[in-house]
Design a protein around this motif. Structure first.
Motif, short mmCIF file in Angstrom:
data_model
loop_
_atom_site.label_atom_id
_atom_site.label_comp_id
_atom_site.label_asym_id
_atom_site.label_seq_id
_atom_site.Cartn_x
_atom_site.Cartn_y
_atom_site.Cartn_z
N HIS A 1 -24.68 -53.23 -24.94
CA HIS A 1 -23.59 -52.27 -24.83
C HIS A 1 -22.98 -52.28 -23.43
O HIS A 1 -21.81 -51.94 -23.28
CB HIS A 1 -24.06 -50.86 -25.20
N ASN B 1 -37.81 -48.09 -15.62
CA ASN B 1 -38.85 -49.11 -15.42
C ASN B 1 -40.24 -48.50 -15.28
O ASN B 1 -41.15 -48.85 -16.05
CB ASN B 1 -38.53 -50.02 -14.22
N ASP C 1 -35.24 -56.93 -15.75
CA ASP C 1 -34.37 -55.87 -16.25
C ASP C 1 -32.95 -56.42 -16.16
O ASP C 1 -32.38 -56.55 -15.08
CB ASP C 1 -34.53 -54.61 -15.39
N SER D 1 -24.10 -49.36 -12.28
CA SER D 1 -25.26 -49.69 -13.11
C SER D 1 -24.96 -49.53 -14.61
O SER D 1 -25.85 -49.75 -15.42
CB SER D 1 -26.49 -48.86 -12.74
N THR E 1 -35.13 -55.83 -11.29
CA THR E 1 -33.71 -55.94 -11.62
C THR E 1 -33.08 -56.87 -10.59
O THR E 1 -33.31 -56.70 -9.40
CB THR E 1 -33.03 -54.56 -11.53
C1 LIG Z 1 -28.84 -48.72 -17.94
C2 LIG Z 1 -30.05 -49.29 -17.32
C3 LIG Z 1 -31.28 -49.25 -18.00
C4 LIG Z 1 -31.50 -48.50 -19.30
O1 LIG Z 1 -30.67 -48.89 -20.34
P1 LIG Z 1 -30.25 -47.88 -21.51
O2 LIG Z 1 -29.49 -48.73 -22.45
O3 LIG Z 1 -29.45 -46.80 -20.87
O4 LIG Z 1 -31.54 -47.36 -22.11
C5 LIG Z 1 -32.35 -49.88 -17.40
N1 LIG Z 1 -32.25 -50.47 -16.20
C6 LIG Z 1 -31.10 -50.49 -15.52
C7 LIG Z 1 -31.04 -51.17 -14.17
C8 LIG Z 1 -29.95 -49.91 -16.04
O5 LIG Z 1 -28.80 -49.91 -15.37
#
Ligand SMILES: *Cc1c(COP(=O)(O)O)cnc(C)c1O
Length: 467
Positions: free
Chosen positions: A263, A167, A237, A70, A208
């Protein structure tokens, strides 16, 4: 290893300032410190060694395999850093007049054009500082949309139980009631459960896809259709975009807005708290509600962060996109999926797969049976991997899999590395059967073994204080 403050020797220094050639003016007593600042005093070589030593105690993508599910810990091409280090970008002042920063504006506009093309959106902001912040921004768009129509009865956001913890947190932060729906046995959205909660109080759905168990929801079009039919909007997401970028578009799946973790997917070194940046994209009808940042806007607009966000992360993302190009972006996604499936099948036959089917860019192991048999938990395996120079996978997430280990190898790893990683997993599988106690005490060769994680989370000591 000692802290830099503990290595400090009074009077030692490494500054070499030129002789002062102007008149010195003493500050008024009222503006002066009562005590000198507690800064470490060191020679240049000791300072350099200190940071080199620190560097040897961290694990990054440049040290070895980092399959943190993830999180997309891919290799970040050096050219991205070179571009982000150009003085024209690093030296720009956030209050510079628009005519002086036309190049920066072009970077934002071009990145927006490419990312809109990749996601199937038309509007975009780069203000949010990271994924969670982007979710917050995106769900506020949904909220503003309903409000603009006088549709204030929509008070609920639907979130599957496999969702990232951010979420439900986002929905709650935006003032919504969170409605959790269970996943079907295949890890996807349970359509009946979704239908049961949809109604005139539905503001939207946060999803997601591919989801947190690495599966592309086969009913995705039906899901977004059902939500729209109930008058809700669909939030994507996009943290897992690495699996599908350039191949399918969330906009075409029926989503109204999306956040991308620049990132993660678009190659900025991340972890340990930063730096991140998030692009939030939306369909045309939501554009009026976007924060009006871009660069150097007139004041008075809605903003979720100061100025243009983490601009240099956008520079890296654009460099990455331009380096890969139209062919390279989908190729990266396909290789991410290929690598994940290769590793999954190479590990198969040892630890159980949570879902035995073709995965996208990541997959989840389920160690609950293994733990029952051997007493060795997902945590023990994760800790043991450290001794092999591998960063542990994501543990105990998603919550719907008990004793979960979630692996995302990314597209930048070679077949040799994947073979090695699979071999390590196979060795640990055997070791846990023979010598569970050894694994329960792992890691045996790390700076820090098993910190009290609850204590560390509740009472973190992040500041050195002079005794
Ligand atoms: C990493 C992630 C987030 C949050 O992102 P950040 O940049 O760490 O705030 C949200 N949803 C999913 C599925 C993620 O893997």
């Amino acid at each position: 290893m000692k802290l830099i403050f503990e290595k400090s020797v009074p009077g030692r220094h490494c500054d070499m300032l030129p002789k002062c050639d102007v008149e010195t003016v003493a500050l008024p007593e009222s503006l002066r410190r009562q005590t000198p600042p507690a800064l470490p005093e060191m020679s240049e070589v000791d300072l350099s060694r200190h940071y080199t030593e620190l560097n040897q105690h961290v694990h990054g993508v440049n040290c070895g395999f980092y399959p943190l599910g993830s999180c997309t810990m891919k290799y970040n091409p050096r050219i991205d850093e070179e571009m982000a280090a150009l003085p024209g970008f690093t030296g720009v002042h956030p209050l510079a007049p628009a005519y002086a920063v036309a190049g920066c504006r072009e970077v934002l506009d071009t990145a927006k054009r490419y990312l809109c093309e990749i996601t199937g959106m038309t509007g975009m902001t780069f203000q949010p500082a990271a994924g969670a912040h982007g979710e917050f921004t995106g769900v506020l768009l949904i909220k503003q949309y309903h409000k603009s129509r006088g549709d204030e009865a929509r008070t609920k956001i639907i979130v599957p139980d496999s969702a990232h913890g951010t979420n439900p947190a986002t929905a709650a932060m935006c003032g919504y009631q969170v409605v959790n729906i269970p996943s079907a046995p295949d890890g996807c959205v349970d359509l009946e459960a979704l239908k049961a909660v949809l109604g005139p109080d539905t503001a939207g759905l946060m999803l997601t896809n591919p989801n947190t168990v690495g599966i592309f929801d086969e009913n995705i079009l039906e899901i977004t259709r059902l939500v729209h039919e109930a008058g809700g909007l669909c939030y994507y997401d996009g943290a897992n975009l690495n699996a599908v970028m350039g191949v399918v578009r969330p906009g075409d799946m029926g989503f109204d807005c999306i956040h991308m973790n620049l990132h993660k997917t678009f190659a900025t070194p991340h972890g340990g708290g930063g730096p991140g940046a998030c692009a939030v994209g939306c369909k045309a009808f939501l554009e009026p509600f976007l924060p009006q940042s871009a660069l150097m806007d007139e004041p008075g607009h809605l903003q979720v962060r100061s100025f243009a966000g983490n601009f240099l992360v956008v520079v890296r993302a654009l460099t990455y996109l331009m380096t890969l190009g139209r062919e390279g972006v989908p190729e990266a996604a396909r290789n991410a999926v290929l690598n994940a499936n290769y590793l999954m099948r190479a590990i198969q036959g040892t630890f159980d797969l949570a879902f035995d089917r073709t995965c996208m860019h990541e997959f989840v192991l389920d160690l609950s049976e293994y733990k029952k048999e051997t007493g060795v938990s997902a945590l023990d395996v994760a800790k043991s991997l450290i001794d092999y120079g591998m960063h542990p996978p994501t543990m105990y997430f998603p919550l719907i899999v008990h004793e979960a280990l979630m692996l995302e190898p990314t597209e930048t790893e070679s077949k040799e590395t994947l073979d090695w990683a699979a071999d390590v997993f196979r060795q640990l599988y055997e070791l846990g059967r023979k010598d569970p106690a050894y694994m329960q005490e792992a890691p045996h060769n790390a700076q820090i073994g098993r910190p009290d994680e609850v204590l560390a989370a509740r009472h973190p000591v992040v500041r050195w204080q002079k005794a």
